[in-house]
Design an enzyme around this catalytic site. Structure first.
Site, PDB file in Angstrom:
ATOM      1  N   THR A  27      84.645 -12.301 114.114  1.00 32.99           N
ATOM      2  CA  THR A  27      84.198 -11.426 113.038  1.00 32.99           C
ATOM      3  C   THR A  27      82.840 -10.833 113.407  1.00 32.99           C
ATOM      4  O   THR A  27      82.185 -11.280 114.346  1.00 32.99           O
ATOM      5  CB  THR A  27      84.056 -12.194 111.709  1.00 32.99           C
ATOM      6  OG1 THR A  27      83.004 -13.164 111.834  1.00 32.99           O
ATOM      7  CG2 THR A  27      85.348 -12.903 111.337  1.00 32.99           C
ATOM      8  N   THR A  57      81.246 -16.262 114.261  1.00 35.72           N
ATOM      9  CA  THR A  57      80.522 -15.727 113.107  1.00 35.72           C
ATOM     10  C   THR A  57      79.130 -15.312 113.564  1.00 35.72           C
ATOM     11  O   THR A  57      78.415 -16.101 114.172  1.00 35.72           O
ATOM     12  CB  THR A  57      80.426 -16.796 112.004  1.00 35.72           C
ATOM     13  OG1 THR A  57      81.749 -17.246 111.695  1.00 35.72           O
ATOM     14  CG2 THR A  57      79.789 -16.235 110.763  1.00 35.72           C
ATOM     15  N   VAL A  83      79.040 -19.544 117.054  1.00 32.91           N
ATOM     16  CA  VAL A  83      78.019 -18.614 116.578  1.00 32.91           C
ATOM     17  C   VAL A  83      77.908 -17.442 117.544  1.00 32.91           C
ATOM     18  O   VAL A  83      77.728 -17.633 118.754  1.00 32.91           O
ATOM     19  CB  VAL A  83      76.656 -19.320 116.443  1.00 32.91           C
ATOM     20  CG1 VAL A  83      75.605 -18.347 115.931  1.00 32.91           C
ATOM     21  CG2 VAL A  83      76.769 -20.524 115.513  1.00 32.91           C
ATOM     22  N   LYS A  84      78.012 -16.233 117.016  1.00 34.84           N
ATOM     23  CA  LYS A  84      77.871 -15.033 117.844  1.00 34.84           C
ATOM     24  C   LYS A  84      76.395 -14.648 117.945  1.00 34.84           C
ATOM     25  O   LYS A  84      75.726 -14.430 116.936  1.00 34.84           O
ATOM     26  CB  LYS A  84      78.680 -13.871 117.260  1.00 34.84           C
ATOM     27  CG  LYS A  84      80.178 -14.057 117.379  1.00 34.84           C
ATOM     28  CD  LYS A  84      80.937 -12.883 116.794  1.00 34.84           C
ATOM     29  CE  LYS A  84      80.994 -11.718 117.745  1.00 34.84           C
ATOM     30  NZ  LYS A  84      81.899 -10.644 117.234  1.00 34.84           N
ATOM     31  N   ILE A  85      75.940 -14.557 119.179  1.00 31.05           N
ATOM     32  CA  ILE A  85      74.551 -14.215 119.472  1.00 31.05           C
ATOM     33  C   ILE A  85      74.562 -12.994 120.406  1.00 31.05           C
ATOM     34  O   ILE A  85      75.305 -12.981 121.388  1.00 31.05           O
ATOM     35  CB  ILE A  85      73.819 -15.381 120.170  1.00 31.05           C
ATOM     36  CG1 ILE A  85      73.873 -16.655 119.325  1.00 31.05           C
ATOM     37  CG2 ILE A  85      72.397 -14.991 120.527  1.00 31.05           C
ATOM     38  CD1 ILE A  85      72.948 -16.684 118.146  1.00 31.05           C
TER      39      ILE A  85
END
Length: 223
Positions: A27, A57, A83-85
């Site tokens: 997402t 996310t 976790v999207k970084i």
């Protein structure tokens, strides 16, 4: 190559899971905004409850400390969150901190092999080269996927490649041939992967031939 859905639409996610082919979800703020005004945390938690694999996310902070703080909050929502970084200097700093804590990071917005190398070295669990966006500016986005896969394979590194910004079924085919671990696709592209006119013709022909001979005897012969 595994398939993730690139969406925040719960109905589409549930259908992909029902098909038995979707094992994860990615997402981002743009995808969430398409669903209207929603409770973001509640939506992510519901997606995580449906999906058997990772749900990526994204953080919104631009500074390392903010990214880390957001990540610490996000991972409390469900056990299968990644976790999207973003692939920035601050993103690398945050990824190195989070990776040491055992938090899975999907380094996103990757547009070069250099960025992918740094993502792997910082401990990212996933790296997401954006194929379609590179195609949009006249480059061959899939060439980057090939280069990243070759690099990770040569050095036997654990980071997995998520071919992202997939625009059509040819991208999926090329990603599979390139050896991408995962392709994250829009719902429409997933449905296009299933469809083929010869399959439709064949199903109709079998049905018509059966009905000509058996009439209303049923779909299968009675025992």
């Amino acid at each position: 190559m595994r398939l993730f859905l690139d969406t925040a639409n719960l109905a589409h996610i549930r259908h992909g899971i029902e098909l038995g082919v979707v094992t994860g979800v990615t997402t981002n703020p743009s995808l969430v905004s398409k669903e209207g005004k929603v409770d973001y945390k509640a939506l992510v938690k519901e997606i995580c409850a449906v999906v058997p694999g990772p749900v990526s996310t994204e953080v919104l902070s631009l500074e390392c400390d903010g990214m880390v703080d957001e990540a610490h909050e996000i991972v409390t929502w469900a056990e299968n969150i990644a976790v999207k970084i973003p692939a920035t200097t601050e993103g690398l700093k945050a990824t190195s901190v989070l990776a040491k804590e055992g938090i899975k990071v999907n380094m996103t917005l990757c547009f070069s092999l250099n960025q992918a190398i740094l993502a792997a070295q910082s401990g990212a669990a996933f790296v997401s080269p954006f194929v379609g966006r590179l195609d949009d500016i006249g480059e061959n986005g899939m060439d980057l996927v090939v280069d990243i896969v070759d690099y990770l394979s040569y050095y036997n590194l654990p980071t997995q490649v998520i071919a992202a910004s997939i625009r059509h079924t040819a991208h999926c085919l090329s990603a599979a041939k390139a050896g991408a671990h995962i392709a994250t696709v829009p719902y429409g592209v997933l449905l296009q992967m299933v469809a083929h006119p010869l399959t439709d013709i064949g199903v109709r022909r079998f049905t018509d031939d059966w009905n000509k001979v058996m009439g209303n005897a049923g779909i299968l012969p009675q025992q």
